[in-house]
Design a protein around this motif. Structure first.
Motif, PDB file in Angstrom:
ATOM      1  N   VAL A 114      10.260   5.868 -18.988  1.00  0.00           N
ATOM      2  CA  VAL A 114       9.503   5.110 -19.445  1.00  0.00           C
ATOM      3  C   VAL A 114      10.343   3.421 -19.735  1.00  0.00           C
ATOM      4  CG1 VAL A 114       8.298   4.097 -21.455  1.00  0.00           C
ATOM      5  CG2 VAL A 114       7.955   6.468 -20.616  1.00  0.00           C
ATOM      6  N   ASN A 115      11.474   3.646 -20.012  1.00  0.00           N
ATOM      7  CA  ASN A 115      11.991   2.263 -20.191  1.00  0.00           C
ATOM      8  C   ASN A 115      12.985   1.586 -18.906  1.00  0.00           C
ATOM      9  OD1 ASN A 115      11.689   1.727 -22.938  1.00  0.00           O
ATOM     10  ND2 ASN A 115      12.943   3.549 -23.327  1.00  0.00           N
ATOM     11  N   VAL A 116      12.438   2.053 -17.976  1.00  0.00           N
ATOM     12  CA  VAL A 116      13.127   1.460 -16.627  1.00  0.00           C
ATOM     13  C   VAL A 116      12.675   0.025 -16.316  1.00  0.00           C
ATOM     14  CG1 VAL A 116      13.324   1.599 -14.180  1.00  0.00           C
ATOM     15  CG2 VAL A 116      13.600   3.425 -15.519  1.00  0.00           C
ATOM     16  N   ARG A 117      13.375  -0.861 -16.249  1.00  0.00           N
ATOM     17  CA  ARG A 117      12.749  -2.175 -16.138  1.00  0.00           C
ATOM     18  C   ARG A 117      13.348  -2.641 -14.869  1.00  0.00           C
ATOM     19  NH1 ARG A 117       9.493  -1.642 -19.636  1.00  0.00           N
ATOM     20  NH2 ARG A 117       9.848  -2.060 -21.791  1.00  0.00           N
ATOM     21  N   TYR A 118      12.800  -3.471 -14.074  1.00  0.00           N
ATOM     22  CA  TYR A 118      13.006  -4.024 -12.718  1.00  0.00           C
ATOM     23  C   TYR A 118      13.552  -5.644 -13.403  1.00  0.00           C
ATOM     24  CZ  TYR A 118       8.482  -6.375 -12.690  1.00  0.00           C
ATOM     25  OH  TYR A 118       7.309  -6.889 -12.843  1.00  0.00           O
ATOM     26  N   SER A 153       0.665  -1.206   0.004  1.00  0.00           N
ATOM     27  CA  SER A 153      -0.216   0.048   0.065  1.00  0.00           C
ATOM     28  C   SER A 153       0.823   1.370   0.087  1.00  0.00           C
ATOM     29  CB  SER A 153      -0.898  -0.119   1.294  1.00  0.00           C
ATOM     30  OG  SER A 153      -1.919   0.887   1.147  1.00  0.00           O
ATOM     31  N   ASN A 154       2.044   1.361   0.714  1.00  0.00           N
ATOM     32  CA  ASN A 154       2.738   2.278   0.748  1.00  0.00           C
ATOM     33  C   ASN A 154       3.417   2.518  -0.394  1.00  0.00           C
ATOM     34  OD1 ASN A 154       2.326   2.978   3.508  1.00  0.00           O
ATOM     35  ND2 ASN A 154       3.938   1.843   4.263  1.00  0.00           N
ATOM     36  N   VAL A 155       3.777   1.397  -1.147  1.00  0.00           N
ATOM     37  CA  VAL A 155       4.637   1.763  -2.277  1.00  0.00           C
ATOM     38  C   VAL A 155       3.690   2.377  -3.465  1.00  0.00           C
ATOM     39  CG1 VAL A 155       5.396   0.442  -4.325  1.00  0.00           C
ATOM     40  CG2 VAL A 155       6.553  -0.007  -2.109  1.00  0.00           C
ATOM     41  N   LEU A 175       8.604  -3.315  -7.440  1.00  0.00           N
ATOM     42  CA  LEU A 175       7.799  -2.058  -7.774  1.00  0.00           C
ATOM     43  C   LEU A 175       8.349  -0.842  -7.211  1.00  0.00           C
ATOM     44  CD1 LEU A 175       5.401  -0.807  -9.493  1.00  0.00           C
ATOM     45  CD2 LEU A 175       3.984  -1.362  -7.278  1.00  0.00           C
ATOM     46  N   GLY A 176       8.648  -0.906  -5.972  1.00  0.00           N
ATOM     47  CA  GLY A 176       9.223   0.196  -5.005  1.00  0.00           C
ATOM     48  C   GLY A 176      10.563   0.802  -5.739  1.00  0.00           C
ATOM     49  N   HIS A 177      11.772  -0.122  -5.935  1.00  0.00           N
ATOM     50  CA  HIS A 177      12.683   0.168  -6.689  1.00  0.00           C
ATOM     51  C   HIS A 177      12.340   0.926  -7.776  1.00  0.00           C
ATOM     52  CE1 HIS A 177      16.991  -0.147  -7.526  1.00  0.00           C
ATOM     53  NE2 HIS A 177      16.522  -0.667  -8.832  1.00  0.00           N
ATOM     54  N   THR A 178      11.675   0.287  -8.931  1.00  0.00           N
ATOM     55  CA  THR A 178      11.330   0.939 -10.311  1.00  0.00           C
ATOM     56  C   THR A 178      10.835   2.215  -9.971  1.00  0.00           C
ATOM     57  OG1 THR A 178      10.927  -1.373 -10.977  1.00  0.00           O
ATOM     58  CG2 THR A 178      10.168   0.472 -12.273  1.00  0.00           C
ATOM     59  N   ASN A 179       9.873   2.460  -9.277  1.00  0.00           N
ATOM     60  CA  ASN A 179       9.220   3.786  -8.794  1.00  0.00           C
ATOM     61  C   ASN A 179      10.475   4.882  -8.413  1.00  0.00           C
ATOM     62  OD1 ASN A 179       7.091   5.739  -8.340  1.00  0.00           O
ATOM     63  ND2 ASN A 179       7.192   5.386  -6.241  1.00  0.00           N
ATOM     64  N   THR A 180      11.357   4.288  -7.495  1.00  0.00           N
ATOM     65  CA  THR A 180      12.369   5.207  -7.214  1.00  0.00           C
ATOM     66  C   THR A 180      13.115   5.685  -8.404  1.00  0.00           C
ATOM     67  OG1 THR A 180      12.129   4.248  -4.862  1.00  0.00           O
ATOM     68  CG2 THR A 180      14.331   5.397  -5.651  1.00  0.00           C
ATOM     69  N   LEU A 181      13.395   4.965  -9.107  1.00  0.00           N
ATOM     70  CA  LEU A 181      14.355   4.944 -10.417  1.00  0.00           C
ATOM     71  C   LEU A 181      13.490   6.010 -11.141  1.00  0.00           C
ATOM     72  CD1 LEU A 181      15.903   1.442 -11.251  1.00  0.00           C
ATOM     73  CD2 LEU A 181      16.973   3.617 -10.295  1.00  0.00           C
ATOM     74  N   VAL A 182      12.160   5.687 -11.736  1.00  0.00           N
ATOM     75  CA  VAL A 182      11.670   6.616 -12.400  1.00  0.00           C
ATOM     76  C   VAL A 182      11.300   7.859 -11.777  1.00  0.00           C
ATOM     77  CG1 VAL A 182       9.235   6.945 -13.385  1.00  0.00           C
ATOM     78  CG2 VAL A 182      10.371   4.642 -13.581  1.00  0.00           C
ATOM     79  N   GLN A 183      11.189   8.315 -10.469  1.00  0.00           N
ATOM     80  CA  GLN A 183      11.085   9.545  -9.992  1.00  0.00           C
ATOM     81  C   GLN A 183      12.408  10.234  -9.932  1.00  0.00           C
ATOM     82  OE1 GLN A 183       8.892   9.663  -6.233  1.00  0.00           O
ATOM     83  NE2 GLN A 183       7.462   8.329  -7.092  1.00  0.00           N
ATOM     84  N   GLN A 184      13.435   9.517  -9.572  1.00  0.00           N
ATOM     85  CA  GLN A 184      14.850  10.133  -9.738  1.00  0.00           C
ATOM     86  C   GLN A 184      15.032  10.713 -11.311  1.00  0.00           C
ATOM     87  OE1 GLN A 184      17.505   6.894  -8.487  1.00  0.00           O
ATOM     88  NE2 GLN A 184      17.228   7.492  -6.246  1.00  0.00           N
ATOM     89  N   ILE A 185      14.765   9.926 -12.240  1.00  0.00           N
ATOM     90  CA  ILE A 185      14.810  10.329 -13.799  1.00  0.00           C
ATOM     91  C   ILE A 185      14.243  11.596 -13.803  1.00  0.00           C
ATOM     92  CG2 ILE A 185      14.467   9.521 -15.941  1.00  0.00           C
ATOM     93  CD1 ILE A 185      15.419   6.851 -15.213  1.00  0.00           C
ATOM     94  N   LEU A 212       2.697  -2.757 -12.196  1.00  0.00           N
ATOM     95  CA  LEU A 212       1.500  -2.881 -11.217  1.00  0.00           C
ATOM     96  C   LEU A 212       0.476  -4.025 -11.459  1.00  0.00           C
ATOM     97  CD1 LEU A 212       0.251   0.914 -11.175  1.00  0.00           C
ATOM     98  CD2 LEU A 212       1.173  -0.356  -9.188  1.00  0.00           C
ATOM     99  N   HIS A 213       0.446  -4.358 -12.911  1.00  0.00           N
ATOM    100  CA  HIS A 213       0.062  -5.531 -13.462  1.00  0.00           C
ATOM    101  C   HIS A 213       0.703  -6.748 -12.661  1.00  0.00           C
ATOM    102  CE1 HIS A 213      -2.766  -7.977 -15.803  1.00  0.00           C
ATOM    103  NE2 HIS A 213      -1.586  -8.574 -16.247  1.00  0.00           N
ATOM    104  N   HIS A 214       1.830  -6.784 -12.791  1.00  0.00           N
ATOM    105  CA  HIS A 214       2.703  -7.998 -12.436  1.00  0.00           C
ATOM    106  C   HIS A 214       2.302  -8.344 -10.675  1.00  0.00           C
ATOM    107  CE1 HIS A 214       5.946 -10.735 -11.841  1.00  0.00           C
ATOM    108  NE2 HIS A 214       6.411  -9.966 -10.820  1.00  0.00           N
ATOM    109  N   LEU A 215       2.321  -7.057 -10.043  1.00  0.00           N
ATOM    110  CA  LEU A 215       1.943  -7.212  -8.818  1.00  0.00           C
ATOM    111  C   LEU A 215       0.524  -7.664  -8.589  1.00  0.00           C
ATOM    112  CD1 LEU A 215       3.008  -6.646  -5.789  1.00  0.00           C
ATOM    113  CD2 LEU A 215       1.963  -4.443  -5.812  1.00  0.00           C
ATOM    114  N   GLN A 216      -0.258  -7.307  -9.185  1.00  0.00           N
ATOM    115  CA  GLN A 216      -1.810  -8.055  -9.148  1.00  0.00           C
ATOM    116  C   GLN A 216      -1.662  -9.355  -9.564  1.00  0.00           C
ATOM    117  OE1 GLN A 216      -3.783  -5.264 -11.999  1.00  0.00           O
ATOM    118  NE2 GLN A 216      -5.183  -4.683 -10.169  1.00  0.00           N
TER     119      GLN A 216
END
Length: 154
Positions: free
Chosen positions: A150-154, A25-27, A78-88, A43-47
């Protein structure tokens, strides 16, 4: 005695599940609305990862440990990818966007110098071309930053 073991095991599962749900939920809540479409595959993968816990697993299944582990990993990814996207976005996009308003397309004239209309037009045309080149460069950098996000992959 066996029932007490089972009870303790289930209590541990409940605690881990509650922690996983809180972390997930926090992520999800930390994802910016503009970034959610970019992270929709994750997000779909997490679902898909949590689906068995909502549909087929019960407390007597032996797969609960594996499910909780997968849920933890998917949430962390997901949290790691979100952090990377926000840093970019912060380093490659927002900083460039902040530079755009500072571009001046018209620089005031020195009123003490007399110029012909053609000189004025030529001078300002050159300034505008130069500033347009700078603006184009900034836009290209913003596009590259968005593309990286957009191209950040985990």
């Amino acid at each position: 005695k066996e029932v007490l073991k089972q009870e303790q095991r289930i209590k541990v599962y409940v605690q881990r599940l509650q922690q996983n749900v809180k972390d997930m939920s926090n992520v999800i809540n930390s994802i910016l609305p503009a970034v959610k479409p970019v992270l929709s595959p994750q997000l779909h993968h997490l679902q898909l990862t949590i689906h068995p816990g909502l549909s087929t697993l019960n407390w007597s299944n032996v797969n609960i440990d594996a499910f909780l582990h997968q849920m933890t990993i998917s949430t962390e990814e997901l949290g790691h990818t979100n952090t990377l996207v926000q840093q970019i976005l912060e380093t490659e996009v927002e900083t460039r966007l902040k530079e755009i308003p500072s571009l001046l397309f018209y620089e005031g004239e020195d009123n003490t110098v007399s110029r012909s209309c053609l000189d004025f037009i030529e001078n300002h045309s050159n300034i505008i071309k130069e500033k347009f080149g700078e603006l184009t460069h900034l836009i290209t950098q913003v596009q590259a930053g968005l593309f990286n996000g957009v191209n950040v992959r985990y």
